[in-house]
Motif scaffolding. Structure first.
Motif, mmCIF file in Angstrom:
data_model
loop_
_atom_site.group_PDB
_atom_site.id
_atom_site.type_symbol
_atom_site.label_atom_id
_atom_site.label_comp_id
_atom_site.label_asym_id
_atom_site.label_seq_id
_atom_site.Cartn_x
_atom_site.Cartn_y
_atom_site.Cartn_z
ATOM 1 N N ILE A 162 0.850 -1.207 0.000
ATOM 2 C CA ILE A 162 0.000 0.000 0.000
ATOM 3 C C ILE A 162 0.881 1.251 0.000
ATOM 4 C CG2 ILE A 162 -1.563 1.368 1.469
ATOM 5 C CD1 ILE A 162 -2.838 -1.380 2.285
ATOM 6 N N VAL A 163 1.859 1.281 0.887
ATOM 7 C CA VAL A 163 2.684 2.490 1.025
ATOM 8 C C VAL A 163 3.642 2.654 -0.159
ATOM 9 C CG1 VAL A 163 4.496 3.511 2.452
ATOM 10 C CG2 VAL A 163 2.437 2.644 3.522
ATOM 11 N N SER A 164 4.103 1.550 -0.707
ATOM 12 C CA SER A 164 5.042 1.638 -1.835
ATOM 13 C C SER A 164 4.381 2.163 -3.093
ATOM 14 C CB SER A 164 5.654 0.261 -2.136
ATOM 15 O OG SER A 164 6.282 -0.217 -0.983
ATOM 16 N N SER A 165 3.047 2.248 -3.101
ATOM 17 C CA SER A 165 2.371 2.760 -4.302
ATOM 18 C C SER A 165 2.398 4.294 -4.329
ATOM 19 C CB SER A 165 0.936 2.239 -4.367
ATOM 20 O OG SER A 165 0.206 2.800 -3.289
ATOM 21 N N ASP A 166 2.966 4.927 -3.301
ATOM 22 C CA ASP A 166 3.059 6.400 -3.275
ATOM 23 C C ASP A 166 3.968 6.870 -4.415
ATOM 24 O OD1 ASP A 166 3.416 9.088 -2.705
ATOM 25 O OD2 ASP A 166 4.805 8.726 -1.042
ATOM 26 N N PRO A 167 3.405 7.611 -5.394
ATOM 27 C CA PRO A 167 4.235 8.019 -6.543
ATOM 28 C C PRO A 167 5.402 8.929 -6.136
ATOM 29 C CG PRO A 167 2.032 9.008 -6.650
ATOM 30 C CD PRO A 167 2.030 8.080 -5.483
#
Ligand code: GLV
Ligand code: MN
Ligand code: MN
Length: 443
Positions: free
Chosen positions: A280-285
């Motif tokens: 979830i957090v790694s999807s932060d562009p």
């Protein structure tokens, strides 16, 4: 006049030895034996310089230069002396020793010339501002329990100073042995009442109405300055954080005799939750939000028993409060889904939080000007780590932070290190900024 570089480095090396884990990094939890030794060392040094020392009910220490005159503006400067388990030798204590060195230098300036400098490494010339302006005081602060190593809540001491924490947290915060903060504090005071309270008692919260500014010098703890080949960072925003505690209750059973389809394994469930949070957090562009699961307890923790219960901490950090809450809410939803799908009971408790904070533009400008005047290349940057300075800033005190590079960007580990020249440069810049804020002559 300037700080005594050699004395600063000697202090740091002396305090490095106050550890529960010699040879394996520095482990110095607040209210432990090593913490007491570090406090005694610093207090003695400050008293030798003619300072007044007060300790509050939480163990925060306030060391004043000269008498406290009500209504007189004061510049606060400090950091913490506690560490994480097997941590580094500079996190926190560098800011404390530098604040002490500034205090000694100012104290000496009031009576006699400071000892000559031993180092040629620092960028600031000896002509830096040092005259203490009449009417403005200086106080160094040692914040207690910044790391949250005992109670899992960062910046505990400064949260009490500013009234964010109060009576309730004395009983709510518990350590791994099940002791409350109230009990730990009572034990600490009882073990050596003189050392615990060397001066007159100072209650919490503090009256900060006289605080004209707060400064904290710290190692960067990340790779930004080293990669940019810059010796000084000036902190713009400090990330906020939200911490939850997740408890998963499965069914313990025999590791050999229980078919895979009939298991309610709390640890496998935790593993899936942890990977989901990372995704979830790694999807932060912008690649800015971070999530960490740093503490995990498994019961019964036997190789041949299916894990029945797991408890883990999960923290999300960002400089945007909406990003923190948005990510955390998605993670919590996902954890409940995963646990439900596996027939494992799940309880989630909000543990602690702090808001992201933008530091004072006025103080940033003073630090920038001081660095520019000294010809020190620098950068205005964010801090992913939290610091007591943000609590003091949140209480309305104009606050600034100075960073020096961390070798390899490593911190909270035994390998944590910074070049001596950078340590000295940072402390010299701190003195210069303190003098400017006190209204002294400029370089
Ligand atoms: C303190 O070092 C923190 O950022 O957790
Ligand atoms: Mn720190
Ligand atoms: Mn730390």
């Amino acid at each position: 006049m300037n700080i005594n570089d050699r004395r600063l480095l000697e202090d740091l090396h002396t305090l490095r030895e106050f550890t529960d884990t010699p040879g394996e990094g520095v482990t110095r939890f607040s209210y432990g034996v090593q913490d007491r030794k570090a406090r005694e060392y610093i207090i003695k040094e400050a008293m030798d310089a003619g300072c007044t020392v007060r300790t509050d009910d939480i163990g925060n220490i306030r060391i004043g230069l000269g008498a406290n005159i009500p209504g007189q503006p004061v510049i606060l400067c400090g950091s913490h002396i506690d560490t994480v388990r097997n941590g580094g030798w500079l996190d926190g204590i560098y800011g404390v020793c530098s604040a002490l060195e500034v205090l000694r230098t100012l104290a000496a300036a009031g009576s006699a010339a400071a000892p000559p400098d031993s180092s040629s490494a620092a960028a600031l010339p000896d002509t830096a501002a040092t005259e203490q302006a009449a009417g403005c005081g200086y106080e160094m602060i040692i914040f207690a329990e910044e790391e949250g190593s005992n109670f899992g809540s960062t910046m505990t001491g400064s949260k009490f100073i500013t009234g964010i924490y109060g009576e309730a947290q004395l009983d709510e915060l518990t350590n791994d042995d099940g002791q409350t903060l109230r009990q730990v504090l009572a034990g600490f005071a009882a073990a050596d009442p003189d050392a615990a309270a060397p001066g007159s008692a100072l209650q919490v919260p503090w009256d900060l109405s006289d605080a004209a500014a707060m400064l904290e010098l710290h190692i960067e703890q990340g790779p930004v300055l080293e990669r940019a080949d810059l010796p000084i960072g000036i902190v713009d925003s400090i990330f906020g954080m939200r911490v939850i505690e997740v408890s998963l209750q499965g069914v313990g059973n025999h590791a050999g005799a229980t078919p895979m389809k009939e298991r309610y394994d709390a640890l496998s469930t935790a593993a899936e939750c942890i990977l989901a949070a990372e995704k979830i957090v790694s999807s932060d562009p912008e690649e800015r939000t971070v999530v960490t699961i740093g503490k995990l307890e498994v019961q019964p923790n036997c190789s041949n028993v299916i894990p029945e219960t797991v408890r883990f901490s999960l923290e999300v950090r960002d400089k945007d409060a909406e990003e923190i809450d948005g990510n955390m809410d998605r993670i919590i939803h996902q954890i409940r889904q995963i646990a439900g799908g596996r027939g494992v009971k799940c309880e989630i408790r909000e543990h602690s939080k702090s808001a992201p904070l933008h530091l004072s533009d006025e103080i940033i400008a003073v630090i920038r000007q001081a660095a520019e005047d000294a010809g020190i290349p620098h950068k205005v940057m964010d801090s992913g780590a939290v610091h007591d300075a943000c609590m003091i800033a949140q209480a309305g005190v104009p606050t600034g932070m100075i960073f020096v590079p961390s070798i390899g960007g490593r911190s909270h580990v035994p390998e944590e290190n910074t070049e001596e020249a950078d340590l000295v440069r940072g402390a010299r810049l701190l003195l210069e900024v303190v003098c400017r804020l006190m209204g002294g002559a400029q370089a």
